[in-house]
Design a protein around this motif. Structure first.
Motif, short mmCIF file in Angstrom:
data_model
loop_
_atom_site.label_atom_id
_atom_site.label_comp_id
_atom_site.label_asym_id
_atom_site.label_seq_id
_atom_site.Cartn_x
_atom_site.Cartn_y
_atom_site.Cartn_z
N SER A 127 -19.26 37.22 35.46
CA SER A 127 -19.08 38.26 36.65
C SER A 127 -18.65 39.07 35.86
O SER A 127 -17.69 39.64 34.64
CB SER A 127 -18.12 37.84 37.33
N VAL A 128 -18.22 40.55 35.93
CA VAL A 128 -17.46 41.98 35.96
C VAL A 128 -16.54 42.25 35.90
O VAL A 128 -16.44 42.17 37.72
CB VAL A 128 -18.62 42.86 35.74
N VAL A 129 -15.33 42.44 35.26
CA VAL A 129 -14.30 42.25 35.55
C VAL A 129 -13.63 43.49 34.50
O VAL A 129 -14.18 44.31 33.89
CB VAL A 129 -12.86 41.49 35.49
N PRO A 130 -12.96 44.73 35.31
CA PRO A 130 -12.38 46.16 34.87
C PRO A 130 -12.02 45.85 33.36
O PRO A 130 -10.92 45.08 33.14
CB PRO A 130 -10.94 46.33 35.31
N GLU A 131 -12.39 47.21 32.67
CA GLU A 131 -12.18 47.21 31.18
C GLU A 131 -10.14 47.09 31.20
O GLU A 131 -9.67 47.63 32.01
CB GLU A 131 -12.74 48.11 30.60
N GLY A 132 -10.45 45.97 29.86
CA GLY A 132 -8.77 46.04 29.85
C GLY A 132 -7.01 45.64 30.84
O GLY A 132 -7.11 45.52 30.76
N ILE A 133 -8.30 45.14 31.90
CA ILE A 133 -7.43 44.63 32.86
C ILE A 133 -6.71 43.11 32.29
O ILE A 133 -5.35 43.51 32.46
CB ILE A 133 -7.94 43.72 34.40
#
Length: 598
Positions: A200-206
């Motif tokens: 799954s994709v999450v926001p870059e740098g979270i």
């Protein structure tokens, strides 16, 4: 890899910082204790809320989740590039709107959906995909790093001690909406693998759990409250570990918008409490614990081409008749042994005592098929008929029978006796049916000089202890991440079974020191890894190796298979429209198409 932070990202940081400051936020504790998470403002009224039951949720971080309970919630919050449509084995596009595959099957180029956004409104970009895959490969929080590094086999570099070299993953952002993934070698189930929730994709740098990123939210806070960071059909509302979880509809979802305002899971571990909750109509959709299940109440009206049996079940205790689906999902439930702690003669004695068919009929009330291979029948090489033939002809411990004489013999040959039995510590999930099975085995094994001590624990606690190697024997199940034998037999690749190896697939500590057939299993798995092209020749080589792995496990008894469970699901007429799940199970089904009656 640069740690960029544009204006949109800064606005996101301000929003999540405010949410975090609203209250104490803690992650799911290792022992499954009740901890409270911060809740966001609920934007939807609960009237049009789908009510479900769940087990203890471990985490809401896609790369850290290795249990079905967490996966049910993660599936609604986060999207991957591909997806199993309605929990079937059919792969459809999700965050990718299309892709290209190179002639050598090693390079995949994905074009992302233009309108896909995270729940804070930011667009999903190729850089987000790169970061998410890097976390899966290199974060200390990842429990599925082997899926991207070994199984999918994305190109990467390793350090001198064989560890993944951070930032070396061959996943690149070609432009804002194009991602290129390069594999070391072809893999026959790449698109199926990418549908697994860890991708799954999450926001870059979270979060800052990989080099190059400081993180905009502290990890423990984020994994318990991922507000704004999913791109799925529902957004986070609240989670109280061991108690409940809720997600609410994300109206700007790029796919089909949810038809319910929210989904609520009540966490219930106890079978009796689970059944009472469902009978009081607090849940719209539910399972029925085996202790309360009556197969005579099932009325099958039709069977689909996908093997789903559809009909009704009733009357229930409350007088209602529920809608029914029974699906032979791709799963295996088993007894695992810490092979470093449990001598081989003891493991063999338990295998001789086990009568899988009797357990299915007597304990599980026919809800499944006796399991003699770790690979389920529907994906076994040659299919279900070959599965049965091989088991009947080759299974060494008695096909559909208990051989207590052999169990006693192997223990006495190892030096055990009535006055000096082996004390076996057994840990299992808090299930009435599995407890019944354990008691049957305990009573049988007493005659074979095994003193079996049974302990029960919540799923969260069980996993923690098993992962730490702090148990001798335990009960677990494996539900398909993708529908191929590789997915199951990776758990029987000896190097991946070590409890001291991060990202291992199982916890039985199989090696040449603990089993004579470990080398056979490891060499066979290498054959699988070296023949991954989607060609007939490679498939033939894999199929032969799969069988060798199964037979190696028979010899050393690292995992003693019990049953392949038939998933049966029930729902009241409060649900107006629902497409039943398929072979990949309910935990792989997104719920945005469920419709409730007014």
């Amino acid at each position: 890899m640069a740690d960029t932070d544009n204006l949109s990202r800064r606005r996101f940081l301000q929003a999540t910082g405010g949410a975090a400051a609203a209250g104490a936020l803690a992650g799911c504790t290792g022992d499954g204790g009740d901890t409270t998470t911060t809740t966001t403002t609920t934007t939807k009224e609960p009237e049009n809320e789908l009510s479900l039951i769940n087990s203890t949720i471990d985490t809401l971080d896609p790369i850290a989740a290795a249990d079905t309970a967490s996966g049910r919630v993660i599936m609604q919050l986060f999207d991957a590039l591909t997806n199993y449509q309605d929990g079937t084995t059919t792969i459809t596009n999700l965050l990718t709107k299309g892709y290209e595959i190179s002639e050598d099957y090693k390079t995949y180029t994905f074009n992302l959906e233009e309108n896909a956004t995270f729940h804070n409104g930011d667009p999903v970009t190729a850089s987000d995909v790169v970061y998410s895959f890097e976390r899966l490969a290199g974060s200390s929080n990842s429990r599925r790093s082997s899926f991207i590094l070994s199984t999918l086999g994305v190109k990467h570099e390793t350090t001198s001690d064989g560890e993944y070299k951070s930032g070396s993953l061959a996943v690149t952002a070609v432009d804002e909406k194009t991602v290129k993934v390069e594999l070391k070698s072809a893999f026959h189930a790449s698109l199926q693998m990418l549908a697994y929730s860890s991708f799954s994709v999450v926001p870059e740098g979270i979060v800052g759990d990989i080099p190059g990123y400081d993180g905009r939210v502290e990890y423990q806070k984020w994994q318990a409250n991922p507000s704004g960071t999913g791109s799925g059909p529902f957004q986070f509302d609240k989670w109280s570990s061991g108690t409940e979880a809720r997600v609410t509809a994300y109206d700007d979802y790029y796919g089909a918008a949810p038809k319910v305002n929210s989904v609520h899971w009540q966490v219930i571990e106890n079978d009796n409490a689970h059944y009472n909750y469902a009978m009081n109509k607090n849940a719209d959709m539910f399972g029925i614990p085996t202790a309360f299940y009556d197969p005579e109440k099932v009325s099958v009206e039709r069977e689909t081409q996908k093997g789903q049996k559809l009909g009704t079940y009733g009357p229930l205790r409350n007088g209602e008749t529920a809608n029914y689906v029974g699906v032979p999902t791709i799963n295996t439930y088993y007894i695992g042994f810490n092979m470093e702690a449990v001598p081989k003669p003891v493991r063999k004695a338990v295998a001789y005592a086990m009568n899988q068919q009797m357990m299915v009929d007597r304990v599980f009330k026919g809800r499944g098929q006796a399991a003699y291979h770790f690979t389920p029948p529907s994906i076994y090489p040659g299919g279900a008929d070959q599965y049965t033939q091989h088991a009947k002809e080759q299974y060494p411990y008695g096909y559909n029978e208990s051989r207590l004489d052999k169990a006693k013999q192997v223990m006495e040959e190892a030096g055990y006796s009535e006055s000096e039995p082996y004390k076996l510590n057994w840990l299992q999930y808090t299930s009435d049916s599995w407890m019944e099975m354990a008691k049957i085995l305990r009573d049988q094994l007493a005659s074979a000089h095994i003193d079996m001590q049974i302990e029960q624990a919540t799923f969260n606690t069980l996993l923690t202890r098993v992962r730490n190697g702090n148990m001798e024997a335990f009960t677990l199940g494996w539900i398909a991440d993708w529908p191929a034998p590789d997915n199951f037999l990776a758990l029987l690749d000896p190097p991946q079974t070590q409890t001291d190896v991060p990202g291992g697939s199982s916890y039985i500590n199989w090696s040449s020191k603990t089993g004579s057939a470990a080398t056979q299993a490891e060499q066979a798995y290498d054959v699988v890894q070296n023949n991954q092209k989607p060609t007939d020749a490679d498939e033939k080589a894999r199929n032969e190796a799969y069988v060798k792995i199964e037979e190696a496990n028979w010899e050393d008894v690292g995992m003693l298979t019990v049953n392949h469970y038939i998933d049966e699901f029930f729902w009241y007429d409060t649900v107006a429209d629902y497409t039943p799940f398929g072979g990949m199970g309910f935990s792989r089904q997104k719920l945005n198409d469920v419709v409730l009656n007014d």
